[in-house]
Design a protein around this motif. Sequence first.
Motif, short mmCIF file in Angstrom:
data_model
loop_
_atom_site.label_atom_id
_atom_site.label_comp_id
_atom_site.label_asym_id
_atom_site.label_seq_id
_atom_site.Cartn_x
_atom_site.Cartn_y
_atom_site.Cartn_z
N SER A 73 21.64 91.67 34.82
CA SER A 73 22.75 92.36 36.12
C SER A 73 21.76 92.98 37.34
CB SER A 73 22.97 93.80 35.81
OG SER A 73 23.47 93.76 34.26
N LYS A 74 20.20 92.89 36.72
CA LYS A 74 19.82 93.12 37.73
C LYS A 74 18.47 91.84 38.62
CE LYS A 74 18.48 97.58 37.57
NZ LYS A 74 17.78 98.95 37.04
N MET A 75 18.56 90.69 39.37
CA MET A 75 18.42 89.81 39.42
C MET A 75 16.49 89.42 39.94
SD MET A 75 20.70 87.71 39.48
CE MET A 75 20.36 86.29 39.41
N ASP A 76 15.89 90.91 40.71
CA ASP A 76 15.03 90.81 41.08
C ASP A 76 13.91 91.32 40.08
OD1 ASP A 76 15.98 93.60 40.87
OD2 ASP A 76 15.45 94.56 42.97
N ILE A 77 14.13 91.83 38.94
CA ILE A 77 13.78 91.96 37.40
C ILE A 77 13.81 91.72 35.98
CG2 ILE A 77 13.14 94.13 38.93
CD1 ILE A 77 14.72 95.15 36.49
N LYS A 78 12.29 90.74 35.94
CA LYS A 78 12.62 90.92 34.08
C LYS A 78 13.82 91.03 33.68
CE LYS A 78 9.70 88.92 30.40
NZ LYS A 78 8.78 89.20 29.60
N ALA A 79 14.32 89.76 32.79
CA ALA A 79 16.15 90.31 32.18
C ALA A 79 15.28 91.47 30.39
CB ALA A 79 16.64 89.49 31.49
N THR A 80 15.88 92.59 31.00
CA THR A 80 16.02 93.71 30.59
C THR A 80 16.17 92.76 28.18
OG1 THR A 80 16.38 95.42 31.46
CG2 THR A 80 16.63 95.91 28.98
N VAL A 81 15.69 92.85 27.74
CA VAL A 81 16.02 92.23 25.94
C VAL A 81 17.31 93.38 24.79
CG1 VAL A 81 15.69 91.34 23.61
CG2 VAL A 81 14.15 89.94 25.93
N ILE A 82 17.86 92.62 25.13
CA ILE A 82 18.84 93.58 23.61
C ILE A 82 18.64 93.21 22.96
CG2 ILE A 82 21.50 94.42 23.09
CD1 ILE A 82 20.61 95.12 25.62
N SER A 83 18.39 91.78 21.99
CA SER A 83 18.26 91.48 20.57
C SER A 83 17.88 89.93 20.74
CB SER A 83 19.48 91.61 20.12
OG SER A 83 19.11 90.89 18.60
N GLN A 84 17.23 89.46 20.03
CA GLN A 84 16.03 88.41 19.82
C GLN A 84 15.55 88.29 18.58
OE1 GLN A 84 11.88 87.99 21.28
NE2 GLN A 84 13.39 86.74 22.87
N GLN A 85 16.18 86.58 18.16
CA GLN A 85 15.75 86.19 17.33
C GLN A 85 15.00 84.96 16.73
OE1 GLN A 85 16.33 86.98 14.33
NE2 GLN A 85 17.96 88.74 13.07
N VAL A 86 14.06 84.53 16.04
CA VAL A 86 13.31 83.49 16.50
C VAL A 86 13.55 83.06 14.58
CG1 VAL A 86 11.15 82.52 16.27
CG2 VAL A 86 11.40 84.30 17.34
N ILE A 87 14.18 81.60 14.51
CA ILE A 87 13.75 81.14 13.25
C ILE A 87 12.84 79.79 13.33
CG2 ILE A 87 15.94 81.92 12.80
CD1 ILE A 87 17.74 79.22 13.37
N ASP A 88 12.56 79.53 12.18
CA ASP A 88 12.82 78.07 11.97
C ASP A 88 13.04 76.70 11.67
OD1 ASP A 88 9.48 79.13 11.75
OD2 ASP A 88 9.49 79.21 9.81
N LEU A 89 12.87 75.85 11.87
CA LEU A 89 13.96 74.86 11.68
C LEU A 89 14.32 74.14 10.70
CD1 LEU A 89 15.55 74.28 15.90
CD2 LEU A 89 16.63 75.58 14.45
N ASN A 90 14.83 73.45 9.93
CA ASN A 90 15.05 72.19 9.01
C ASN A 90 16.20 71.79 8.95
OD1 ASN A 90 12.65 72.83 7.46
ND2 ASN A 90 13.09 74.68 7.23
N GLY A 91 16.33 70.63 8.99
CA GLY A 91 16.95 69.41 9.64
C GLY A 91 17.61 69.49 11.29
N GLY A 92 19.34 69.20 10.57
CA GLY A 92 19.64 68.83 12.30
C GLY A 92 20.89 69.86 13.07
N PRO A 93 21.08 70.12 13.96
CA PRO A 93 21.74 71.00 14.58
C PRO A 93 23.77 70.66 14.01
CG PRO A 93 21.94 69.50 16.20
CD PRO A 93 20.64 69.01 15.01
N PRO A 94 24.98 71.68 14.18
CA PRO A 94 23.74 72.73 14.41
C PRO A 94 23.23 73.72 14.18
CG PRO A 94 26.61 73.33 13.76
CD PRO A 94 25.70 71.25 13.74
#
Length: 269
Positions: A73-94
């Motif tokens: 919402s606020k353009m002049d400050i860093k976005a506030t993270v609500i949720s985040q996930q990091v996963i290792d990728l194997n194979g193609g998308p999706p």
Amino acid sequence: MFKRKPSSILKSVAGISFLASGALVLSGCDDAKNTAQATQAESTATLTTEVSYLDRSMLAPNSQLTVTLADVSKMDIKATVISQQVIDLNGGPPYTVELAYDTNKINKALSYSVSARIENNGELLYTSTSNNNPFAADAQTSPYKIVVTKVDQKPDVDLANTYWKAITLAGDNVTVTTKEPFIQFSNDGKVHGFLGCNNFNGGYEVNEQTVTFDHIAATQKMCHENMDQEAAMSSMLSKAAQWQVNGESLSLKDEKGEQLATFKAVYFN
């Protein structure tokens, strides 16, 4: 005449009263805990996302996908993270990623966006480029689909006459205390570099994407630090059989294609 009750009976009555009051307190705590858990469960929701890219490229090993839901919402400050996930990728998308978030943190009057990026050893390969608000009135149904775009890659640098700084060795990130491990190839078939404690030099030969090192000799300086990295660098030189340059990154692999080390091109003014 009034007879006084034995002290043992009085203690028993007091003990029963104490236990009863304790049970009531524990019962009250359990009720409060259950209520808090129920409230928390009611305020937790899951946003299912599906990330893909359009080209047919195959990702290199150790690639990771990061999906982030943030308040933008606020353009002049860093976005506030609500949720985040990091996963290792194997194979193609999706790739399907589920983001758990607190519904109490979502205000319909504000703006939100779910973004995605794919990286390999710290190098950005793909990223989403549009604003994706999963809470908008016209938002997609589940799963929420995100298309990431390939980042413009720099042209491949030459294997020879480039200073290659070691980034990973045997799967571990390189740590530098005094001097970084590196390797340099010359056009005349010679190679030299720094193992982590000792300098080395020798010869090499390439044929398309294969590489062999020979007559590698190193100084015999004794060190108390970086010996694990020195051992990993020496092992890499003895096992390396394949090489690949991608932009400003170099990978050296064994005969089976398993990655031994990664390097980054460094330029000096």
